[in-house]
Write an enzyme that holds these catalytic residues in place. Structure first.
Site, PDB file in Angstrom:
ATOM      1  N   LYS A   1      19.800 108.561  62.005  1.00 32.25           N
ATOM      2  CA  LYS A   1      18.636 107.926  61.376  1.00 32.25           C
ATOM      3  C   LYS A   1      19.157 107.119  60.186  1.00 32.25           C
ATOM      4  O   LYS A   1      20.245 107.412  59.667  1.00 32.25           O
ATOM      5  CB  LYS A   1      17.671 109.022  60.882  1.00 32.25           C
ATOM      6  CG  LYS A   1      16.243 108.585  60.742  1.00 32.25           C
ATOM      7  CD  LYS A   1      15.427 108.803  61.997  1.00 32.25           C
ATOM      8  CE  LYS A   1      14.010 108.328  61.787  1.00 32.25           C
ATOM      9  NZ  LYS A   1      13.146 108.583  62.924  1.00 32.25           N
TER      10      LYS A   1
ATOM     11  N   GLY B   1      -7.191 111.556  65.832  1.00 31.60           N
ATOM     12  CA  GLY B   1      -6.606 110.217  65.786  1.00 31.60           C
ATOM     13  C   GLY B   1      -7.027 109.450  67.025  1.00 31.60           C
ATOM     14  O   GLY B   1      -7.170 110.029  68.110  1.00 31.60           O
TER      15      GLY B   1
ATOM     16  N   GLY C   1      -5.520 106.219  67.679  1.00 35.61           N
ATOM     17  CA  GLY C   1      -4.606 105.082  67.567  1.00 35.61           C
ATOM     18  C   GLY C   1      -3.951 104.747  68.895  1.00 35.61           C
ATOM     19  O   GLY C   1      -4.500 104.996  69.969  1.00 35.61           O
TER      20      GLY C   1
ATOM     21  N   VAL D   1      -1.253 105.903  70.618  1.00 30.62           N
ATOM     22  CA  VAL D   1      -0.946 106.945  71.604  1.00 30.62           C
ATOM     23  C   VAL D   1      -2.227 107.615  72.074  1.00 30.62           C
ATOM     24  O   VAL D   1      -2.451 107.818  73.273  1.00 30.62           O
ATOM     25  CB  VAL D   1       0.025 108.007  71.023  1.00 30.62           C
ATOM     26  CG1 VAL D   1       0.395 109.024  72.098  1.00 30.62           C
ATOM     27  CG2 VAL D   1       1.285 107.361  70.470  1.00 30.62           C
ATOM     28  N   ALA D   2      -3.101 107.950  71.118  1.00 30.69           N
ATOM     29  CA  ALA D   2      -4.321 108.694  71.446  1.00 30.69           C
ATOM     30  C   ALA D   2      -5.199 107.944  72.444  1.00 30.69           C
ATOM     31  O   ALA D   2      -5.802 108.565  73.336  1.00 30.69           O
ATOM     32  CB  ALA D   2      -5.106 108.978  70.171  1.00 30.69           C
TER      33      ALA D   2
END
Ligand code: NAD
Length: 390
Positions: free
Chosen positions: A98, A198, A200, A202-203
């Site tokens: 990362k 949520g 958004g 993905v949801a």
């Protein structure tokens, strides 16, 4: 312990340059930490490579206004280790890494800054491959791509994979079915009451899969319009954001922010399963996974169920194909089922069981790398490169 946080004191007592810095890096078995500084562009970044047993370390570059350099170091060490576990659990031949770029993503982004960052990545010769994360986006990845091929999350037209959320949503859907199988004895979601927090990226796709599978979906978002839109598209029912923990349901699918299972919310939960795509769902990994187990709530470790996003960007390295990424995301079903069953057999939390399975894979594949194999080349977005990376 996955994502084991190194305390601020631990870090701040360890000034860069002092011998203790190496203790800090080796405490969680990190391989390499690279501090990147470029006055001309204002770049101050840290790249952490946690483990490359399985392959090059892939993980996003986060841009954030850290309160101190030590907070940035703490974050990158924690996040890079999490990527080792996520990639290993997903069955990918990738290590964990990362990067963090210290700065305000709203005011301090320039082409020069990201190109400078790209040159540092290029200098690592493929040990680290970057991607988008909080505070960075496609445009930034394109700037990096001018300087190095070791970047994913670039647009389709440049060979990239685009929006990962459909694959994340599908992987989460497969993971929810694995949880249903272990809890109820079969995969069927027909009539199951599922609350999604949520509405958004993905949801919205997840709600579609779930309603198509016959589930009764309840959805909440702090932006009511987003929840209403998903409800309109899928037949889900809108609930208020403050109702998500209290609503009587079979499955709770967190798909918003992290840290939502905590001391304040855990006692309110009225579900039998928690399985959703949000990252870092538990406020405290060890404590709250233990408490969920004691309350009889089956918890799908987030880094296992939400690996679709990583699977999607990893697919870029071999030449992106969404059908292939979706197929690979289906493996989340088997992986998660194995973890849940292992947790039941051994009487350990699902988090511990997931960590065991990851550590077993790292150790087993690490052991095979002692065997000399003839080097074979294969082609992908990186051009021709050696398949054996050791
Ligand atoms: P997103 O920003 O598109 O959606 C998140 C939604 O949650 C937003 O609509 C936001 O308004 C809503 N929200 C925030 N706080 C809320 C609250 N308290 N109650 C109800 N709604 C709330 O993000 P996304 O890309 O859909 O990702 C969702 C989660 O999944 C995040 O935790 C992300 O880290 C994780 N994740 C995403 C991917 C991916 O492919 N996008 C991959 C892996 C993990």
């Amino acid at each position: 312990m996955i994502n084991g946080k190194i305390s601020h004191d631990e870090v701040s007592s360890t000034l860069p340059g002092s011998p203790e810095l190496f203790n800090l890096i080796s405490a969680k078995d990190h391989e390499q930490v690279v501090f990147c500084s470029d006055k001309a562009s204002g770049l101050r970044a840290i790249i952490a490579i946690h483990n490359t047993t399985l392959g090059p370390a892939l993980g996003g570059a986060r841009m954030w206004t850290y309160a101190s350099d030590f907070d940035a170091l703490n974050d990158v060490l924690r996040l890079s280790r999490g990527m080792t576990y996520k990639a290993a659990a997903a069955g990918l031949n990738l290590g964990g890494g990362k990067a963090v770029i210290i700065g305000d993503p709203h005011t301090q982004k320039t082409e020069q800054l990201f190109r400078a960052f790209g040159r540092f990545i290029e200098g690592l010769g493929g040990r680290y491959v970057t991607a988008e994360d909080v505070g960075t986006g496609v445009t930034d990845m394109v700037h990096i791509f001018h300087e190095t091929k070791y970047v994913t999350g670039i647009p389709f037209e440049l060979g990239g994979s685009g929006d990962p959320s459909p694959v994340t949503a599908y992987g989460s859907f497969c993971g929810i079915k694995a949880c249903a199988n272990v809890r109820y004895g079969n995969d069927s979601l027909e009539g199951k009451r599922i609350v999604i927090q949520g509405a958004g990226h993905v949801a919205s796709t997840l709600a579609k899969h779930l309603t198509e599978a016959g589930a009764k979906v309840y959805i909440a978002d702090i932006y009511a319009d987003k929840a209403k839109q998903v409800a309109k598209d899928t037949g889900a029912k809108v609930i208020n954001p403050d109702e998500v923990f209290d609503t009587d349901c079979d499955i709770f699918a967190p798909a918003a922010l992290g840290g939502i299972i905590n001391d304040q919310t855990i006692g309110k939960l009225k579900c039998e399963i928690i399985a959703g795509p949000a990252n870092n769902q538990l406020g405290d990994e060890e404590k709250h996974s233990q408490e969920l187990a004691e309350r009889g709530i089956l918890y799908a470790p987030d880094y296992v169920i939400n690996a679709g996003g990583l699977i999607n960007v990893a697919s870029e390295l071999e030449g992106y194909s969404q059908p292939r990424a979706l197929k690979q995301a289906e493996n989340i079903y088997d992986t998660l089922k194995k973890i849940l069953l292992r947790s039941q057999e051994l009487g350990i939390t699902t988090n511990e069981a997931a960590n065991h399975i990851v550590e077993e894979r790292l150790s087993a594949i690490g052991a095979t790398k002692r065997i000399y194999a003839s080097q074979s080349k294969f082609s992908g977005r990186f051009g021709e490169f050696w398949k054996r990376n050791d």
